[in-house]
Motif scaffolding. Structure first.
Motif, short mmCIF file in Angstrom:
data_model
loop_
_atom_site.label_atom_id
_atom_site.label_comp_id
_atom_site.label_asym_id
_atom_site.label_seq_id
_atom_site.Cartn_x
_atom_site.Cartn_y
_atom_site.Cartn_z
N ARG A 11 22.52 -0.20 7.13
CA ARG A 11 21.40 0.54 7.75
C ARG A 11 20.64 1.40 6.74
O ARG A 11 19.42 1.52 6.80
CB ARG A 11 21.91 1.38 8.92
N GLU A 12 21.37 2.02 5.80
CA GLU A 12 20.67 2.85 4.81
C GLU A 12 19.82 2.02 3.87
O GLU A 12 18.76 2.46 3.40
CB GLU A 12 21.69 3.69 4.02
N THR A 13 20.25 0.79 3.62
CA THR A 13 19.48 -0.11 2.75
C THR A 13 18.21 -0.57 3.48
O THR A 13 17.12 -0.60 2.89
CB THR A 13 20.32 -1.31 2.32
N ALA A 14 18.35 -0.93 4.75
CA ALA A 14 17.19 -1.32 5.55
C ALA A 14 16.19 -0.17 5.64
O ALA A 14 14.97 -0.38 5.53
CB ALA A 14 17.64 -1.75 6.94
N GLN A 15 16.69 1.04 5.80
CA GLN A 15 15.83 2.23 5.85
C GLN A 15 15.07 2.39 4.53
O GLN A 15 13.86 2.62 4.51
CB GLN A 15 16.69 3.47 6.11
N ARG A 16 15.79 2.23 3.43
CA ARG A 16 15.18 2.44 2.10
C ARG A 16 14.10 1.39 1.82
O ARG A 16 13.03 1.73 1.31
CB ARG A 16 16.26 2.38 1.03
N ILE A 17 14.36 0.14 2.15
CA ILE A 17 13.43 -0.94 1.79
C ILE A 17 12.26 -1.03 2.76
O ILE A 17 11.11 -1.26 2.34
CB ILE A 17 14.19 -2.29 1.74
N LEU A 48 6.73 -11.57 -4.36
CA LEU A 48 7.85 -10.82 -3.79
C LEU A 48 7.93 -9.39 -4.30
O LEU A 48 7.51 -9.07 -5.40
CB LEU A 48 9.16 -11.53 -4.10
N THR A 49 8.54 -8.53 -3.48
CA THR A 49 8.91 -7.18 -3.93
C THR A 49 10.42 -7.10 -4.17
O THR A 49 10.87 -6.29 -4.97
CB THR A 49 8.53 -6.12 -2.88
N HIS A 50 11.18 -7.94 -3.46
CA HIS A 50 12.64 -7.98 -3.58
C HIS A 50 13.12 -9.42 -3.55
O HIS A 50 12.46 -10.29 -2.96
CB HIS A 50 13.32 -7.21 -2.45
N HIS A 54 11.23 -0.58 12.30
CA HIS A 54 11.18 -0.68 10.84
C HIS A 54 9.84 -1.24 10.36
O HIS A 54 9.73 -1.77 9.26
CB HIS A 54 12.33 -1.54 10.32
N GLY A 55 8.82 -1.13 11.21
CA GLY A 55 7.47 -1.51 10.81
C GLY A 55 7.11 -2.97 11.04
O GLY A 55 6.08 -3.43 10.54
N THR A 113 9.22 3.59 1.89
CA THR A 113 8.52 2.89 0.82
C THR A 113 7.03 2.96 1.07
O THR A 113 6.58 3.10 2.21
CB THR A 113 8.97 1.42 0.74
N HIS A 114 6.27 2.82 -0.01
CA HIS A 114 4.81 2.88 0.10
C HIS A 114 4.20 1.49 0.23
O HIS A 114 2.99 1.35 0.41
CB HIS A 114 4.22 3.56 -1.14
N GLN A 115 5.02 0.45 0.14
CA GLN A 115 4.49 -0.90 0.21
C GLN A 115 5.26 -1.74 1.23
O GLN A 115 6.40 -1.46 1.54
CB GLN A 115 4.59 -1.59 -1.17
N LYS A 116 4.57 -2.76 1.75
CA LYS A 116 5.22 -3.68 2.68
C LYS A 116 6.17 -4.56 1.89
O LYS A 116 5.76 -5.25 0.96
CB LYS A 116 4.18 -4.54 3.38
#
Length: 338
Positions: free
Chosen positions: A85-91, A133-135, A42-43, A95-98
């Motif tokens: 898992r789908e939320t972790a994938q989306r965030i 923060l982003t989230h 996940h980066g 996404t274009h940002q860390k």
């Protein structure tokens, strides 16, 4: 910035800073420090517990606000292991940002359940790194049909949520004597509709990586503890610059003991996880009590030395003064004051 001269330059740039500059935020992002616990899939850096604790201690030794902000925000990014898992994938992937997560561990909000959605409202305190923060992550009591739901033991039923910062109202109320560049702030949410997919349980994990098998209370205690050790070590270094002949044996010994104990705990935890074993209630309590006692001992050692440092130590534009203010602001964290 990976050598001693780079660290000194970074420390100098942060002296007296009221916020982390765009350049420092870019450096944190380029080093992927927000994601020290996040899986490589996940980066993230996917550091082990021992590796991550050493990194956080190193950052706190450079500057208190730097170490504290990365610790708390990477600690919120750690919740990737709890997310659906789908939320972790989306965030973290789509996404274009860390992503930079942060929030409050306090149960200050209410989530009114309506079908598969929740209406989220409340005011939470002490989100480290608010403007960065982003989230935002929050805990909220669950209500349905106007009634607060309870767990089997009678305590409030609650869930954690992760939401984009756009849905949050930041409250600029961080006026403490130290940790100013952490830009910790309160925040409020007013009747924000969120999906079930945005919720998670902090003690239930959906990713298999070893780091997510660490008891969260122990994880929180250790990550905060190494910040105190890092700042105390920085304080020791600056004291010796002021007076190399000053007797600081008590501080040195306390730092050494703290390093030994925190390292030993981390190694034990990793061994237990590798063996497929959980942590006992006794061990979890022992870690907490040892870390809290260590913080008190470090505080006492610093207080004993401080009056011998001269008037310059009282000047706000001196490194030793900033370390002192940052350290004792950080000691007010509720983990070790309860």
């Amino acid at each position: 910035m990976n050598n001693d001269s780079d660290h000194k330059l970074l420390s100098k740039r942060l002296l007296g800073a009221k916020k982390l500059s765009p350049e420092i935020l870019e450096w944190i992002t380029s080093e992927n420090l927000w994601n020290i616990w996040v899986p490589k899939s996940h980066g993230g850096l996917e550091l082990t517990l021992t590796e991550g604790l050493h990194k956080l201690k190193e950052l706190a030794q450079i500057d208190g606000s730097l170490g504290w902000t990365v610790t708390l925000c990477s600690g919120a990014n750690y919740f990737i292991g709890n997310m659906k898992r789908e939320t972790a994938q989306r965030i973290f992937i789509d996404t274009h940002q860390k992503p930079i997560l942060g929030g409050s561990g306090g149960l200050f909000g209410v989530a009114e359940k309506t079908g598969d959605q929740y209406k989220l409202s409340g005011t939470w305190k002490y989100a480290t790194g608010g403007p960065y923060l982003t989230h935002v992550t929050v805990n909220a009591k669950i209500k349905e049909n106007g009634k607060e739901l309870l767990q089997e033991d009678g305590s409030p039923l609650f869930k954690s949520f992760v939401i984009p910062k756009a849905g949050v109202n930041l409250i600029d109320d961080w006026n403490t004597m130290g940790m100013q560049a952490s830009r910790t702030c309160s925040f409020s949410i007013d009747d924000l509709m969120v999906e079930e997919a945005d919720s998670f349980q902090y003690d239930q994990f959906n990713l298999p990586n070893p780091i997510f098998k660490v008891n969260f209370r122990v994880f929180a205690d250790l990550t905060l503890w190494v910040n105190y050790i890092g700042m105390a070590t920085h304080f020791k270094e600056e004291v010796l610059k002021i007076d190399k002949d000053l007797n600081i044996k008590s501080l040195k010994d306390t730092i050494t003991k703290a390093n030994q104990n925190s390292n030993a705990f981390a190694e034990t935890i990793e061994q237990q996880i590798e063996l497929g074993k959980g942590l006992t209630a006794y061990f979890i309590k022992h870690v907490h009590e040892t870390a809290a006692a260590s913080m008190r001992a470090l505080s006492q050692a610093i207080i004993e030395i401080y009056p011998h440092l001269g008037i310059n130590a009282a000047r706000e534009n001196q490194v030793i003064n900033q370390i002192f203010r940052d350290y004792f602001t950080a000691t007010q964290h509720r983990n070790f004051t309860r």
